[in-house]
Scaffold this active site. Structure first.
Site, PDB file in Angstrom:
ATOM      1  N   LYS A   1       0.846  -1.216   0.000  1.00 44.98           N
ATOM      2  CA  LYS A   1       0.000   0.000   0.000  1.00 44.98           C
ATOM      3  C   LYS A   1       0.869   1.250   0.000  1.00 44.98           C
ATOM      4  O   LYS A   1       0.463   2.318   0.445  1.00 44.98           O
ATOM      5  CB  LYS A   1      -0.931   0.012   1.217  1.00 44.98           C
ATOM      6  CG  LYS A   1      -1.891  -1.175   1.277  1.00 44.98           C
ATOM      7  CD  LYS A   1      -2.872  -1.164   0.122  1.00 44.98           C
ATOM      8  CE  LYS A   1      -3.791  -2.387   0.177  1.00 44.98           C
ATOM      9  NZ  LYS A   1      -4.582  -2.540  -1.067  1.00 44.98           N
TER      10      LYS A   1
ATOM     11  N   ALA B   1       3.168   7.005   1.175  1.00 42.53           N
ATOM     12  CA  ALA B   1       2.152   7.678   0.351  1.00 42.53           C
ATOM     13  C   ALA B   1       1.174   8.504   1.178  1.00 42.53           C
ATOM     14  O   ALA B   1       0.147   8.956   0.655  1.00 42.53           O
ATOM     15  CB  ALA B   1       1.396   6.642  -0.482  1.00 42.53           C
TER      16      ALA B   1
ATOM     17  N   GLU C   1       4.980  14.662   6.133  1.00 41.15           N
ATOM     18  CA  GLU C   1       4.809  15.076   7.531  1.00 41.15           C
ATOM     19  C   GLU C   1       5.625  14.171   8.458  1.00 41.15           C
ATOM     20  O   GLU C   1       6.256  14.634   9.412  1.00 41.15           O
ATOM     21  CB  GLU C   1       3.321  15.052   7.900  1.00 41.15           C
ATOM     22  CG  GLU C   1       2.534  16.078   7.081  1.00 41.15           C
ATOM     23  CD  GLU C   1       1.051  16.105   7.411  1.00 41.15           C
ATOM     24  OE1 GLU C   1       0.392  15.049   7.268  1.00 41.15           O
ATOM     25  OE2 GLU C   1       0.555  17.172   7.800  1.00 41.15           O
TER      26      GLU C   1
ATOM     27  N   GLU D   1      -2.688  17.266  -0.956  1.00 38.67           N
ATOM     28  CA  GLU D   1      -3.956  17.264  -0.221  1.00 38.67           C
ATOM     29  C   GLU D   1      -5.056  18.028  -0.958  1.00 38.67           C
ATOM     30  O   GLU D   1      -6.229  17.621  -0.947  1.00 38.67           O
ATOM     31  CB  GLU D   1      -3.760  17.870   1.180  1.00 38.67           C
ATOM     32  CG  GLU D   1      -3.111  16.938   2.190  1.00 38.67           C
ATOM     33  CD  GLU D   1      -1.580  16.890   2.091  1.00 38.67           C
ATOM     34  OE1 GLU D   1      -1.004  17.405   1.117  1.00 38.67           O
ATOM     35  OE2 GLU D   1      -0.973  16.310   3.010  1.00 38.67           O
TER      36      GLU D   1
END
Ligand code: 1HE
Length: 275
Positions: free
Chosen positions: A24, A61, A113, A133
């Site tokens: 993932k 990711a 982040e 985002e």
């Protein structure tokens, strides 16, 4: 500690924690975040530096968008989730132990982040950064407005978010998102090896000095000049109480310590792209 989405190991005094959800692209779901918080909340005392890396071609990711879609979180539920990210990443930044991140491929959204909470970032030449985002209709929630904005500057972060553009490893290096870039094609060490060597070198510093560096400098940056200088004075007083001060300073006085010179072997040569 046993984890599902992290692999952990120890190499001497270096703790190695590896994001292990490559299928993932190491996207962070609630379970992975809980494991990150658990690891960084209970680092054994003999660990003096931590290497944070990831399996697969991509470092991370970001937010697990599938979980986010399925859960249809309310505003308050999502705020609580993001406060959990803040808590976990605060443990990385302010836990008192230097964290060296080894990056490759996508370091995007929440992945950036996470990387921004580390103290030293070593990037493989494949690394790229982005804050997508806006294209997903959400916002940053893992601390980027504080940590990433302070690295690249607030206006640059606004621009990165508005455009959602890819920042390549060269620009990322110039902006401070990567401190070292490793390109084995031009003879550099592989990033993971270089990051481990750096972690081992950092683990060899006096622990109280490392504690002061990772807990106080970012906080002092938030203070007024007067308060900051006072806090620095208190911090050096605490560090001065360490057992190793006399020994380490004594080695220099006895001419047994490495000098701070480019050719003295005192530090690892930084791996940097030209220009
Ligand atoms: C994911 C995620 C994810 C991959 N959440 N599952 N982050 C993003 O907007 C980045 C979204 N991801 C991508 O753009 C690409 O996946 C990558 C560039 C990272 C990698 O591309 P690629 O071609 O190597 O892999 P892929 O085929 O896109 O993905 C492989 C699998 O990982 C696939 O699952 P599968 O079940 O179909 O095999 C993808 O769905 C899955 N995957 N990324 C969930 N992010 C606290 S707020 C933080 C806000 C944010 O982080 S927003 C930014 C979100």
């Amino acid at each position: 500690m046993s984890f599902q989405y992290l692999k952990t190991a120890e190499i001497g005094a270096v703790g190695v924690v590896t994001l292990d959800r490559a299928s993932k692209r190491n996207a962070i779901d609630e379970a992975t975040l809980a494991e990150i918080e658990e690891y960084f909340s209970s680092v054994p005392g003999h660990i003096k530096a931590i290497l944070l890396k990831a399996e697969g071609e991509h470092f991370c990711a970001g937010l697990d968008l599938k979980e986010h879609f399925d859960k249809k979180r309310t505003p308050v539920e999502f705020m609580r989730v993001c406060q959990g990210w803040h808590r976990a990443f605060d443990k990385i930044q302010f836990g008192g132990i230097p964290v060296i991140a080894c990056l490759q491929g996508a370091v995007v959204g929440g992945g950036l982040e996470l990387a921004s909470a580390a103290h030293v970032r070593v990037a493989d030449v494949s690394t790229y950064f982005a804050l997508p985002e806006g294209t997903r209709g959400i916002f940053t929630g893992g601390g980027a407005t504080v940590r990433t904005a302070r690295i690249v500057s607030a206006p640059r972060m606004v621009e990165m978010m508005l455009t959602g553009r890819i920042v390549d490893v060269h620009e990322g290096h110039r902006l401070g998102l990567a401190h070292h870039v490793c390109d084995p094609a031009r003879g550099d060490m592989p990033a993971a090896e270089f990051a481990l060597e750096l972690a081992q070198k950092i683990a060899g510093n006096a622990p109280l000095s490392n504690y002061a560096m990772v807990t106080s400098i970012s906080r002092i940056a938030d203070m007024s000049t007067t308060d900051g200088l006072f806090a620095e004075g208190l911090m050096i007083a605490v560090v001065q109480s360490g057992d190793e001060v006399q020994q380490r300073v004594g080695e220099f006085v006895a001419k047994k310590a490495a000098k701070v010179k480019p050719d003295s072997g005192a530090g690892l040569a930084p791996q940097r792209l030209p220009g």
